[in-house]
Design an enzyme around this catalytic site. Structure first.
Site, PDB file in Angstrom:
ATOM      1  N   GLU A  37     -30.159  11.905  -9.189  1.00  0.00           N
ATOM      2  CA  GLU A  37     -30.377  11.866  -8.105  1.00  0.00           C
ATOM      3  C   GLU A  37     -29.294  12.918  -7.621  1.00  0.00           C
ATOM      4  O   GLU A  37     -27.503  12.727  -7.610  1.00  0.00           O
ATOM      5  CB  GLU A  37     -30.132  10.273  -7.104  1.00  0.00           C
ATOM      6  N   ARG A 266     -25.166  -0.186 -18.354  1.00  0.00           N
ATOM      7  CA  ARG A 266     -24.493   1.183 -18.344  1.00  0.00           C
ATOM      8  C   ARG A 266     -22.646   1.060 -18.635  1.00  0.00           C
ATOM      9  O   ARG A 266     -22.637  -0.429 -18.668  1.00  0.00           O
ATOM     10  CB  ARG A 266     -24.844   0.870 -17.211  1.00  0.00           C
ATOM     11  N   LYS A 276     -21.104   6.369  -7.790  1.00  0.00           N
ATOM     12  CA  LYS A 276     -21.230   7.729  -7.026  1.00  0.00           C
ATOM     13  C   LYS A 276     -21.080   7.291  -5.373  1.00  0.00           C
ATOM     14  O   LYS A 276     -19.821   7.953  -4.899  1.00  0.00           O
ATOM     15  CB  LYS A 276     -22.468   8.511  -7.414  1.00  0.00           C
TER      16      LYS A 276
HETATM   17  P1  ATP Z   1     -24.706   5.816  -8.937  1.00  0.00           P
HETATM   18  O1  ATP Z   1     -24.477   4.211  -9.450  1.00  0.00           O
HETATM   19  O2  ATP Z   1     -23.275   5.704  -9.607  1.00  0.00           O
HETATM   20  O3  ATP Z   1     -25.133   6.638  -7.682  1.00  0.00           O
HETATM   21  P2  ATP Z   1     -27.445   6.144 -10.139  1.00  0.00           P
HETATM   22  O4  ATP Z   1     -28.012   5.701 -11.156  1.00  0.00           O
HETATM   23  O5  ATP Z   1     -28.022   6.068  -9.088  1.00  0.00           O
HETATM   24  O6  ATP Z   1     -25.110   5.954 -10.651  1.00  0.00           O
HETATM   25  P3  ATP Z   1     -28.183   8.496 -11.063  1.00  0.00           P
HETATM   26  O7  ATP Z   1     -28.173   9.782 -10.262  1.00  0.00           O
HETATM   27  O8  ATP Z   1     -29.564   7.769 -10.866  1.00  0.00           O
HETATM   28  O9  ATP Z   1     -26.969   7.872 -10.542  1.00  0.00           O
HETATM   29  O10 ATP Z   1     -28.367   8.791 -12.490  1.00  0.00           O
HETATM   30  C1  ATP Z   1     -28.950   9.302 -13.975  1.00  0.00           C
HETATM   31  C2  ATP Z   1     -28.824   8.333 -15.017  1.00  0.00           C
HETATM   32  O11 ATP Z   1     -27.252   7.939 -15.319  1.00  0.00           O
HETATM   33  C3  ATP Z   1     -30.151   7.296 -14.148  1.00  0.00           C
HETATM   34  O12 ATP Z   1     -30.806   7.564 -15.678  1.00  0.00           O
HETATM   35  C4  ATP Z   1     -28.797   5.927 -15.008  1.00  0.00           C
HETATM   36  O13 ATP Z   1     -29.363   5.301 -15.588  1.00  0.00           O
HETATM   37  C5  ATP Z   1     -27.599   6.936 -15.819  1.00  0.00           C
HETATM   38  N1  ATP Z   1     -26.356   6.549 -15.624  1.00  0.00           N
HETATM   39  C6  ATP Z   1     -25.378   6.110 -14.300  1.00  0.00           C
HETATM   40  N2  ATP Z   1     -24.780   5.629 -14.391  1.00  0.00           N
HETATM   41  C7  ATP Z   1     -24.395   5.026 -15.466  1.00  0.00           C
HETATM   42  C8  ATP Z   1     -23.400   4.563 -15.684  1.00  0.00           C
HETATM   43  N3  ATP Z   1     -22.056   3.877 -15.669  1.00  0.00           N
HETATM   44  N4  ATP Z   1     -23.731   4.382 -17.881  1.00  0.00           N
HETATM   45  C9  ATP Z   1     -24.463   4.489 -18.539  1.00  0.00           C
HETATM   46  N5  ATP Z   1     -25.932   5.558 -17.372  1.00  0.00           N
HETATM   47  C10 ATP Z   1     -25.602   5.834 -16.478  1.00  0.00           C
HETATM   48 MG    MG Z   2     -30.506   6.366  -9.832  1.00  0.00          MG
END
Ligand code: ATP
Ligand code: MG
Length: 555
Positions: A37, A266, A276
């Site tokens: 995102e 994760r 993020k």
């Molecule tokens: P955040 O909570 O930091 O905003 P998010 O999951 O909302 O993380 P996205 O931009 O949606 O962030 O993530 C893109 C991809 O990266 C998704 O498939 C998510 O599952 C993966 N991802 C995000 N954070 C992690 C993590 N800490 N470890 C492994 N994969 C991750």
């Molecule tokens: Mg997400």
């Protein structure tokens, strides 16, 4: 460098599933996607997901799409789109064809919503947030159907068209799936599919005022792109039901080779946060200098700190893929970069806490050129020119008036040490200032010790580093420590209370002349000090410490 150059991969449950799917003929090739995102910069957790998605696809000769999950215009920005593309490329991966956006499919999503309405599987609901929560029920108690659930197909089609036309206010109504208000999975209790947002979107401007929810858009994006294995993190485990429900209820996508979702744990890194939202708070509240502050666990921060793409890919490989949530030791990340730089980084000398040393038996005005290897174990890297004269700088910590014990292998009065890559010297006396601080050390050198042991057989054990005073260049060194004092800072509502006040220390010293035009972000091993690289954001000669020579974290 391309992703195929990473070392032999260990198997994992995702690879096992792929092997089975290919064997059974469910899929003929492997298509994955990385779906960030664009609401922040990528962090080390995303790197794990990138290596998994791009790496797995590449190992099976398939491909991986980069698809921006851009369904929430209020938090997204083109700055993040650009930084994410840059970071994925920097990590060494290439996405399939052009970059994709969920917003590319807004028309298709809309048609899918209409199909669900026509099948009496979706309705426009006017319950407000509070009522919606009340009707949803709890884990122990089933929910109740919304009073709007019984509207006719015609009514719903007309209301949804009005939603799209901007005839309702934000929050006035939503489109909901009609699934099961008594499901034990809360996400199946008539989840929202579309909501109203009067906000300009970075890709579609003002074309839309209704935006699909992640659960609706994601599976459709996967199906449209022919993704075979949709890999995401464990918090989406329950949502797999809505993923399947949506695809199974749409004629175009309910096929045997439709995508399936697989979840892995994760990455949570000790003394860091991989949220993020929380990283953005650190930036917005000026606790760090920006998303690429070298203390940040972002890809851009790690890059600026001197991490290499290979070291991050190696780290992802070392931590593996599983379904068990855990907190990963920072020392694993550090050993990945240390192992990489130990073989690849040229050596150089830098004095971080300089003190002047005068060699009294060396001719005044003479400057000698010496040649030192760029890497002691790799002659092919060549040599560099260093200098020697009557006045040099050494590190304050490398001199004591009296050696505190037999283990002290540095300089002391009447003791000898070798200056790295040059002569053996012996300390005779020193000057102090009015407060008793040592200001200058006086030595003699043995002219017969360049590149060889003393001819009379005496043993000189210690080696210290130095720079020649007139040729050396002033430099600033930034030494980093953990950003947080607590191994799990994410548990604090206000993470600023867990910040380490000494996470950045600056020192002013000297580097050898060869580093005058050091390339930014290129790693050096400053002998006896650690790995450093020139900072990309500073004007003068500023070096960031990437990592020490040895693991001091897990001691
Ligand atoms: P955040 O909570 O930091 O905003 P998010 O999951 O909302 O993380 P996205 O931009 O949606 O962030 O993530 C893109 C991809 O990266 C998704 O498939 C998510 O599952 C993966 N991802 C995000 N954070 C992690 C993590 N800490 N470890 C492994 N994969 C991750
Ligand atoms: Mg997400």
């Amino acid at each position: 460098m391309d992703s195929k150059q990473t070392p032999t991969k260990l198997t994992n449950f995702i690879r096992n599933t792929i092997d089975k799917d290919l064997l059974e003929g469910k899929h003929k090739s492997v298509i994955t996607r990385f779906p960030p995102e664009p609401n922040g910069y990528l962090h080390i957790g995303h790197a794990k997901s990138i290596c998994l998605n791009f790496g797995t696809a590449s190992d099976y000769d398939g491909f991986c799409n980069l698809r921006f999950d851009d369904t929430n215009p209020s938090k997204e920005d083109i700055e993040y789109v650009n930084s994410i593309k840059k970071d994925v490329k920097w990590l060494g991966f290439s996405w399939n064809k052009e970059v994709k956006f969920s917003s590319n499919y807004f028309d298709i999503f809309y048609d899918c919503a209409i199909e669900l309405i026509k099948k009496e599987l979706a309705c426009v609901c006017f319950l407000n947030t509070e009522k919606t929560r009340e009707y949803r029920g709890t884990f122990k108690e089933a929910g109740r159907n919304s009073p709007h659930r019984n509207s006719t197909v015609e009514e719903n089609l007309s209301l949804f068209a009005k939603m799209k036309a901007g005839e309702f206010k934000e929050g006035e109504c939503v489109l909901r799936a009609k699934i099961d208000m008594s499901s034990s999975f809360m996400c199946m209790r008539d989840p929202t599919l579309y909501r109203i947002r009067f906000e300009a979107h970075h890709q579609t401007n003002d074309d839309w005022c209704i935006y699909p929810m992640y659960d609706f858009a994601h599976c459709l994006g996967d199906a449209i792109e022919g993704v075979t294995h949709s890999i995401c993190t464990l918090e989406f485990q329950d949502n797999r039901r809505i993923y399947n429900w949506t695809l199974e209820n749409l004629d175009a996508f309910n096929k045997p080779d439709r995508p399936h979702q697989y979840e892995f744990s994760r990455l949570n890194l000790e003394y860091a946060t991989t949220s993020k939202r929380k990283l953005k708070l650190l930036v917005d509240n000026h606790h760090v200098s920006g998303w690429n502050d070298p203390r940040m666990p972002t890809i851009s921060g790690l890059k600026r700190r001197g991490y290499t793409p290979a070291s991050i890919r190696d780290f992802s490989e070392r931590i593996g893929v599983s379904k068990v949530n855990s907190l990963t030791d920072m020392s694993i990340l550090e050993s990945s970069i240390r192992d990489d730089l130990n073989t690849s980084a040229p050596r150089a000398m830098a004095v971080l806490n300089p003190i002047k040393l005068v060699i009294e038996n060396y001719p005044e005005g003479k400057i000698e050129s010496l040649y030192a290897p760029l890497h002691p174990q790799n002659e092919d890297m060549g040599t560099r020119e260093i200098f020697f004269s009557r006045e040099i700088y050494i590190d304050k910590d490398d001199f004591k008036e009296v050696a505190p014990n037999n283990k002290f292998k540095r300089l002391a009065i009447n003791k000898e040490v070798r200056l790295r890559n040059s002569y053996v010297i012996k300390a005779s006396r020193f000057d102090t200032d009015l407060d008793g601080n040592i200001t200058t050390i006086y030595c003699t050198y043995d002219p017969n010790t360049l590149g060889k042991n003393p001819t009379d057989g005496r043993k000189v054990k210690g080696v210290i580093h130095y720079v020649e005073s007139s040729k050396s260049i002033s430099a600033m060194f930034k030494i980093y420590d953990r950003l947080f004092l607590d191994p799990n800072p994410s548990k604090f509502d206000d993470m600023s209370s867990a910040l380490n006040p000494s996470s950045l220390i600056t020192k002013n010293g000297y580097v050898e002349k060869a580093l005058q035009n050091a390339e930014v972000e290129k790693a050096y091993q400053f002998e006896r000090e650690g790995y450093f690289c020139r900072d990309s954001e500073s004007k003068g000669l500023v070096f960031n410490k990437t990592v020490g020579l040895r693991d001091t974290w897990s001691q």
